[in-house]
Scaffold this motif. Structure first.
Motif, mmCIF file in Angstrom:
data_model
loop_
_atom_site.group_PDB
_atom_site.id
_atom_site.type_symbol
_atom_site.label_atom_id
_atom_site.label_comp_id
_atom_site.label_asym_id
_atom_site.label_seq_id
_atom_site.Cartn_x
_atom_site.Cartn_y
_atom_site.Cartn_z
ATOM 1 N N ALA A 74 0.843 -1.188 0.000
ATOM 2 C CA ALA A 74 0.000 0.000 0.000
ATOM 3 C C ALA A 74 0.879 1.239 0.000
ATOM 4 C CB ALA A 74 -0.927 0.020 1.218
ATOM 5 N N ALA B 280 -3.592 -1.034 -2.006
ATOM 6 C CA ALA B 280 -4.376 0.168 -1.696
ATOM 7 C C ALA B 280 -3.536 1.422 -1.799
ATOM 8 C CB ALA B 280 -4.957 0.058 -0.281
ATOM 9 N N LYS C 198 -7.803 -0.812 -4.360
ATOM 10 C CA LYS C 198 -8.770 0.122 -3.777
ATOM 11 C C LYS C 198 -8.090 1.421 -3.373
ATOM 12 C CE LYS C 198 -8.289 -1.700 0.959
ATOM 13 N NZ LYS C 198 -8.993 -2.306 2.117
ATOM 14 N N TYR D 294 -4.095 -0.463 -8.490
ATOM 15 C CA TYR D 294 -4.277 -0.902 -7.104
ATOM 16 C C TYR D 294 -5.736 -1.288 -6.849
ATOM 17 C CZ TYR D 294 0.464 0.441 -5.942
ATOM 18 O OH TYR D 294 1.842 0.495 -5.884
ATOM 19 N N VAL E 33 -8.509 4.509 -0.266
ATOM 20 C CA VAL E 33 -9.129 4.831 1.020
ATOM 21 C C VAL E 33 -8.762 6.256 1.402
ATOM 22 C CG1 VAL E 33 -9.169 2.437 1.802
ATOM 23 C CG2 VAL E 33 -7.190 3.882 2.349
ATOM 24 N N ASP F 114 -5.685 -2.651 8.251
ATOM 25 C CA ASP F 114 -5.936 -3.722 7.279
ATOM 26 C C ASP F 114 -4.942 -4.866 7.509
ATOM 27 O OD1 ASP F 114 -6.221 -5.387 5.067
ATOM 28 O OD2 ASP F 114 -6.600 -3.731 3.692
ATOM 29 N N ALA G 206 -5.052 5.031 -7.671
ATOM 30 C CA ALA G 206 -5.294 3.583 -7.653
ATOM 31 C C ALA G 206 -5.709 3.083 -9.025
ATOM 32 C CB ALA G 206 -6.363 3.249 -6.619
#
Length: 406
Positions: free
Chosen positions: A11, A45, A65, A63, A67, A76, A58
């Motif tokens: 991420a 993410a 997702k 990617y 957020v 996560d 993303a």
């Protein structure tokens, strides 16, 4: 030891200019060098307080997702590796939370917004991160430039003879316009401006090539644009943005110059600026020895210049060495393995991401490891010494070893 058959989920916290470079770097990282034993990578993410920006990042880089908060990445359980690419003052709290969650942390430079936070992150690395088996690192991207890495190799191999002088500059023009918005880059303490932003790269490269800086002197910091309009919303990178009629004070420096002395006795003159008109990204490092010299200019990233004692003095002179498979990183890293093909930031971010993957997986594929939090804290100690030199009228200031400060 990492299970090399299990995917590593990655991420990125931060979807701005450098965040996108990390996002793309992780995407490219598994396409280069020796792939034996390398775990598959899942692009999990992108997080950013500006959710539409995160969603765009993303989508562009594949990617799963996007957020709207970094806390969602911390919480996560399926995410293993995280790049921190946000404002410097956020590096410490995010890194501490990620390490507590058992995640490997790759942080953009500079390490932190203040020396106190940098020290705490170095202590985190040597304490809680080590105990938890968590890998930590910092991205000093220009180390990964093939030409720069080759110049460092020339020095290590004594090709230039005993070193006599190092000259370095990192000049940028992103702050020339006084109507540009007052972002976090302009509101930190003295030393957190041009010196920490671009000067950190210059300091790291100088030490990467020549070893540790022992002391600095002649520190001179100046602020040319003392007020800037406050932005009305999010600002991405160095871009323009809507601003209000209200202004705020610029509290850090636009330019910094100083001299340095390395532990091996070599002297250096170093300077950086964010208000150097016409220099979008003007990084240059030149190393002189008694039998040769070598220089890299980032405006010409696919080459370096070299001069040495040719057998016939009548043919001596500066030569241009074109990047090719004979340089570090190029062989096995570039898709087109042929001399004369240039490269840039995208490849260098991919090289550092790949090196971090190797560190996490416990592999040795010949990609040197990234700088540690402790290494990056050392860079901050040099920055602090330059500030103290400036505050004391240019006096010589010793740079302590990071271990003595932890």
């Amino acid at each position: 030891m990492t299970d090399r058959t299990k995917p590593l989920s990655v991420a990125v916290i931060g979807a701005g200019m450098a965040g996108r470079s990390h996002a793309n770097g992780w995407r490219m990282a598994t396409t280069m060098f020796d792939l034996e034993g390398l775990p598959p990578v899942r692009l999990a993410a992108i997080a950013d307080a500006n959710l539409p920006l995160a969603e765009d990042c993303a989508r562009r880089y594949g990617y799963d997702k996007a957020v709207g908060s970094w806390q969602e990445i911390v919480d996560d359980p399926d995410i293993d590796i995280v790049s921190i690419v946000v404002g410097n003052d956020l590096h410490r709290p995010i890194a501490e939370a990620l390490v507590r969650a058992g995640k490997h942390v790759f942080c953009e430079k500079p390490l932190a917004g203040t020396l106190e936070d940098g020290r705490a992150m170095a202590e985190l690395e040597q304490g809680a991160a080590r105990e938890a088996g968590v890998v930590t690192g910092v991205g000093f991207t220009y180390r990964r430039n093939p030409a720069m890495a080759r110049v460092a190799q020339h020095v290590a191999d004594d090709d230039l003879g005993p070193l006599s002088l190092v000259e370095g500059r990192y000049d940028c023009d992103y702050a020339c316009d006084p109507s540009g918005p007052l972002t976090w880059r302009f509101t930190g303490p003295l030393g957190s401006g041009a010196l920490a932003d671009v000067g950190a790269h210059l300091i790291d490269l100088a030490e990467f090539v020549c070893g540790p800086i022992e002391s600095v002197a002649g520190g001179t910091l100046s602020t040319l644009v003392t007020e800037r309009p406050k932005p009305l919303g999010f600002v991405v990178g160095h871009g323009a943005a809507p601003v209000s009629d209200e202004t705020g004070e610029v509290t850090n420096e636009d330019t910094a110059t100083f001299t340095a002395r390395f532990a091996n006795g070599v002297a250096a003159t170093l300077a950086c600026s964010r208000t150097a008109f016409g220099m979008p990204n003007g990084l240059r490092l030149e190393v002189y020895g008694l039998q040769g010299r070598a220089a890299v200019d980032w405006h010409r990233p696919a080459e370096y210049t070299y001069d040495d004692e040719q057998p016939d003095a009548t043919t001596r002179g500066e030569r241009r060495i074109i990047a090719g498979p004979h340089l570090p990183y190029f062989n096995g890293g570039y898709p087109m393995q042929a001399a004369g093909n240039g490269g840039g930031n995208a490849e260098m971010f991919a090289y550092e991401c790949r090196a971090f993957l190797d560190q996490v997986a416990g592999l040795d594929h010949g990609t040197p490891p990234n700088a540690s939090f402790t290494d990056a804290y050392r860079t901050m100690l040099v920055v602090d010494a330059v500030v103290r030199s400036h505050q004391s009228g240019g006096a010589s200031v010793a740079v302590p070893a990071p271990e003595s400060e932890l």
